[in-house]
Write a protein that holds these residues in place. Structure first.
Motif, PDB file in Angstrom:
ATOM      1  N   GLU A   1       0.656  -1.333  -0.111  1.00 32.29           N
ATOM      2  CA  GLU A   1      -0.031   0.054   0.089  1.00 32.29           C
ATOM      3  C   GLU A   1       0.881   1.111   0.079  1.00 32.29           C
ATOM      4  O   GLU A   1       0.664   2.466  -0.625  1.00 32.29           O
ATOM      5  CB  GLU A   1      -1.091   0.109   1.160  1.00 32.29           C
ATOM      6  N   ALA A   2       1.906   1.327   0.737  1.00 37.40           N
ATOM      7  CA  ALA A   2       2.923   2.568   0.850  1.00 37.40           C
ATOM      8  C   ALA A   2       3.408   2.384  -0.565  1.00 37.40           C
ATOM      9  O   ALA A   2       3.642   3.862  -0.918  1.00 37.40           O
ATOM     10  CB  ALA A   2       4.005   2.138   2.014  1.00 37.40           C
ATOM     11  N   ILE A   3       3.884   1.587  -1.294  1.00 36.74           N
ATOM     12  CA  ILE A   3       4.315   1.647  -2.420  1.00 36.74           C
ATOM     13  C   ILE A   3       3.373   2.230  -3.586  1.00 36.74           C
ATOM     14  O   ILE A   3       3.642   3.307  -4.401  1.00 36.74           O
ATOM     15  CB  ILE A   3       4.915   0.469  -2.889  1.00 36.74           C
ATOM     16  N   ARG A   4       2.098   1.717  -3.582  1.00 40.81           N
ATOM     17  CA  ARG A   4       1.161   1.921  -4.344  1.00 40.81           C
ATOM     18  C   ARG A   4       0.796   3.562  -4.244  1.00 40.81           C
ATOM     19  O   ARG A   4       0.261   4.275  -5.031  1.00 40.81           O
ATOM     20  CB  ARG A   4      -0.110   1.159  -4.327  1.00 40.81           C
ATOM     21  N   ASN A   5       0.736   4.135  -2.859  1.00 44.75           N
ATOM     22  CA  ASN A   5       0.283   5.296  -2.784  1.00 44.75           C
ATOM     23  C   ASN A   5       1.529   6.326  -2.789  1.00 44.75           C
ATOM     24  O   ASN A   5       1.081   7.465  -2.416  1.00 44.75           O
ATOM     25  CB  ASN A   5      -0.313   5.427  -1.294  1.00 44.75           C
ATOM     26  N   PHE A   6       2.640   6.042  -3.127  1.00 49.00           N
ATOM     27  CA  PHE A   6       3.751   6.961  -3.117  1.00 49.00           C
ATOM     28  C   PHE A   6       3.404   8.126  -4.025  1.00 49.00           C
ATOM     29  O   PHE A   6       3.394   7.867  -5.312  1.00 49.00           O
ATOM     30  CB  PHE A   6       4.884   6.004  -3.368  1.00 49.00           C
ATOM     31  N   LYS A   7       3.678   9.296  -3.496  1.00 48.77           N
ATOM     32  CA  LYS A   7       3.410  10.199  -4.424  1.00 48.77           C
ATOM     33  C   LYS A   7       4.774  11.429  -4.597  1.00 48.77           C
ATOM     34  O   LYS A   7       4.624  12.381  -4.917  1.00 48.77           O
ATOM     35  CB  LYS A   7       2.373  11.420  -3.922  1.00 48.77           C
TER      36      LYS A   7
ATOM     37  N   TYR B   1      22.332   6.038  -5.426  1.00 55.55           N
ATOM     38  CA  TYR B   1      20.773   5.536  -5.520  1.00 55.55           C
ATOM     39  C   TYR B   1      20.684   5.248  -3.866  1.00 55.55           C
ATOM     40  O   TYR B   1      19.590   4.448  -3.581  1.00 55.55           O
ATOM     41  CB  TYR B   1      20.624   4.445  -6.359  1.00 55.55           C
ATOM     42  N   GLY B   2      21.557   5.310  -3.046  1.00 56.14           N
ATOM     43  CA  GLY B   2      21.174   5.193  -1.577  1.00 56.14           C
ATOM     44  C   GLY B   2      20.033   5.915  -1.142  1.00 56.14           C
ATOM     45  O   GLY B   2      19.959   7.122  -1.103  1.00 56.14           O
ATOM     46  N   TRP B   3      19.180   5.137  -0.472  1.00 56.17           N
ATOM     47  CA  TRP B   3      17.900   5.642  -0.199  1.00 56.17           C
ATOM     48  C   TRP B   3      17.004   6.311  -1.165  1.00 56.17           C
ATOM     49  O   TRP B   3      16.604   7.371  -1.074  1.00 56.17           O
ATOM     50  CB  TRP B   3      18.145   6.463   1.072  1.00 56.17           C
ATOM     51  N   HIS B   4      16.654   5.555  -2.177  1.00 49.71           N
ATOM     52  CA  HIS B   4      16.029   6.130  -3.139  1.00 49.71           C
ATOM     53  C   HIS B   4      14.641   6.258  -2.640  1.00 49.71           C
ATOM     54  O   HIS B   4      14.143   5.745  -1.842  1.00 49.71           O
ATOM     55  CB  HIS B   4      15.869   5.102  -4.323  1.00 49.71           C
ATOM     56  N   PRO B   5      13.911   7.262  -3.069  1.00 49.51           N
ATOM     57  CA  PRO B   5      12.677   7.919  -2.350  1.00 49.51           C
ATOM     58  C   PRO B   5      11.367   6.432  -2.342  1.00 49.51           C
ATOM     59  O   PRO B   5      10.804   6.339  -1.147  1.00 49.51           O
ATOM     60  CB  PRO B   5      11.978   8.921  -3.181  1.00 49.51           C
ATOM     61  N   LEU B   6      11.250   5.824  -3.133  1.00 47.97           N
ATOM     62  CA  LEU B   6      10.499   4.498  -3.386  1.00 47.97           C
ATOM     63  C   LEU B   6      11.001   3.543  -2.302  1.00 47.97           C
ATOM     64  O   LEU B   6      10.006   2.970  -1.613  1.00 47.97           O
ATOM     65  CB  LEU B   6      10.319   3.965  -4.700  1.00 47.97           C
TER      66      LEU B   6
END
Length: 382
Positions: free
Chosen positions: A59-65, A273-278
């Motif tokens: 859900e967190a990934i699907r709702n990521f904005k 790419y450390g700690w990519h937002p997604l």
């Protein structure tokens, strides 16, 4: 022989792949392209500790904005949130958090931090252990033309402390690195006396302690971090794998205040790419789930630990194994016999996936029906 397939012509493999093409994964099951469902007792080697497609993380990934990418020299509020969460849940006084893409990079940062703080260039690792795939991390446990690593031979008992002190005496060792439970050494559990003695010796000779919790972290052994079993205060800790429950690549290196200060002054690591937002969104959801549901997860881990051991004790193995078990990390040791590999291969053909060498890493929240079905297949594969 002419090579026609895309796989053989273009795709490089580091090792022989299993004859299984994955189309999907859910809970404790992997689904092949043909639609066959395999019970997964490997969890991607301690990655899917919460099973696959965990609802809260999905859900967190699907709702990521959020943004597609953040340049490392900018700031991003969720970075600060995740760093704070990790400092809260990890043992000891680990207050400074560095971004990494996964376990190998997390260990690389740990090695850099130890050298920056101590001014030393040598390291000690457990002979035969595993800490990553880079030249430096491979050199920790193998022969390297570039680095001077020292190796401590297992098993890790009180008698091992004499050998450890000999390696430390010259005061040239920056850090001693180990998994608190050595997953790649067949779930090898050190003696408590060794761990306490190790900490005292490292403090005596000015050597830092790096706990590699990449595989052991996030509940695998029955504690949130396996370090907690031994009352150790690490100077540095590495985490990855189950940090995002496999939903996105991420790792982290946590340092105490003093080592963190040295690292920032001497050699601040850069990670594109450390700690990519997604990945951060997935990791925050994962950590918050562990915080909220850890008590009930522990109940299931304890129940399943006892159930698996009970079933093992009732199985008629061709060769009786030594059992190395802590929480949901389990290894059936058949010595130098290849019997374990044969059992693993037969189980795979019947629809059960084990980790290499008759090692089992089931999901921490696996349900009884799935656990029983998997163990039934194991028993039929003996």
């Amino acid at each position: 022989m002419q090579i026609n397939s895309r796989e053989e012509k273009h795709f490089a493999k580091s090792e022989e792949a299993k004859p299984l093409r994955i189309k999907d994964a859910e809970g404790s099951y992997l689904i092949s392209e043909e639609g066959k469902r395999y019970i997964d007792f490997s969890s991607g080697w301690c990655v899917g500790n919460l099973g696959w497609k965990h609802p809260q993380i999905d859900e967190a990934i699907r709702n990521f904005k959020g943004p597609t990418y953040i340049y490392p020299h900018f700031e991003y509020e969720p970075w600060f949130e995740l760093a704070s969460l990790l400092s809260e849940i990890t043992p000891g006084k680990l207050t400074k958090c560095f971004r990494a893409t996964g376990g190998t990079e997390a260990v690389e940062i740990a090695l850099q931090a130890a050298m920056a703080h101590t001014g030393r260039q040598e390291f000690i690792a457990i002979d035969g252990a595993y800490h990553g795939n880079s030249i430096a991390t491979q050199g920790l446990v193998g022969d390297s033309p570039f680095f001077n690593w020292k190796k401590l031979k297992p098993p890790l008992t009180e008698e091992s402390l004499n050998d450890l002190e000999k390696l430390l005496k010259g005061k040239k060792v920056a850090a001693f690195i180990m998994e608190p439970v050595s997953m790649n050494l067949d779930v090898m559990i050190p003696k408590a006396a060794f761990m306490q003695g190790m900490q005292e010796l490292c403090r005596k000779y000015g050597t830092l302690i790096i706990m590699d919790e990449v595989a052991t972290g996030f509940g695998r052994t029955g504690k949130l971090f396996a370090t907690e079993y031994f009352d150790i205060e690490p100077d540095i800790m590495c985490i990855a794998k189950a940090l995002s429950a496999g939903a996105a690549p991420i790792g982290a290196t946590l340092l105490n205040k003093e080592v963190g200060k040295s690292m920032q002054e001497e050699n601040y690591p850069y990670s594109t790419y450390g700690w990519h937002p997604l990945s951060v969104a997935a990791a925050i959801a994962s950590v918050r789930f562990f915080q909220k549901h850890w008590d009930e997860l522990q109940v299931n881990i304890q129940f399943m630990n006892e159930y698996f051991q009970q079933r093992f004790s009732q199985m008629e193995f061709k060769k009786t194994p030594k059992m190395n078990i802590m929480g949901m990390a389990m290894h059936l040791d058949f010595g130098k016999s290849d019997y374990g590999e044969k059992v693993t291969e037969r189980a795979f053909k019947k629809g059960l996936i084990l980790a290499e060498g008759t090692t089992l890493f089931p999901a921490l929240d696996i349900d009884f029906e799935t656990a029983k079905a998997g163990l039934d297949i194991l028993e039929k594969s003996l």
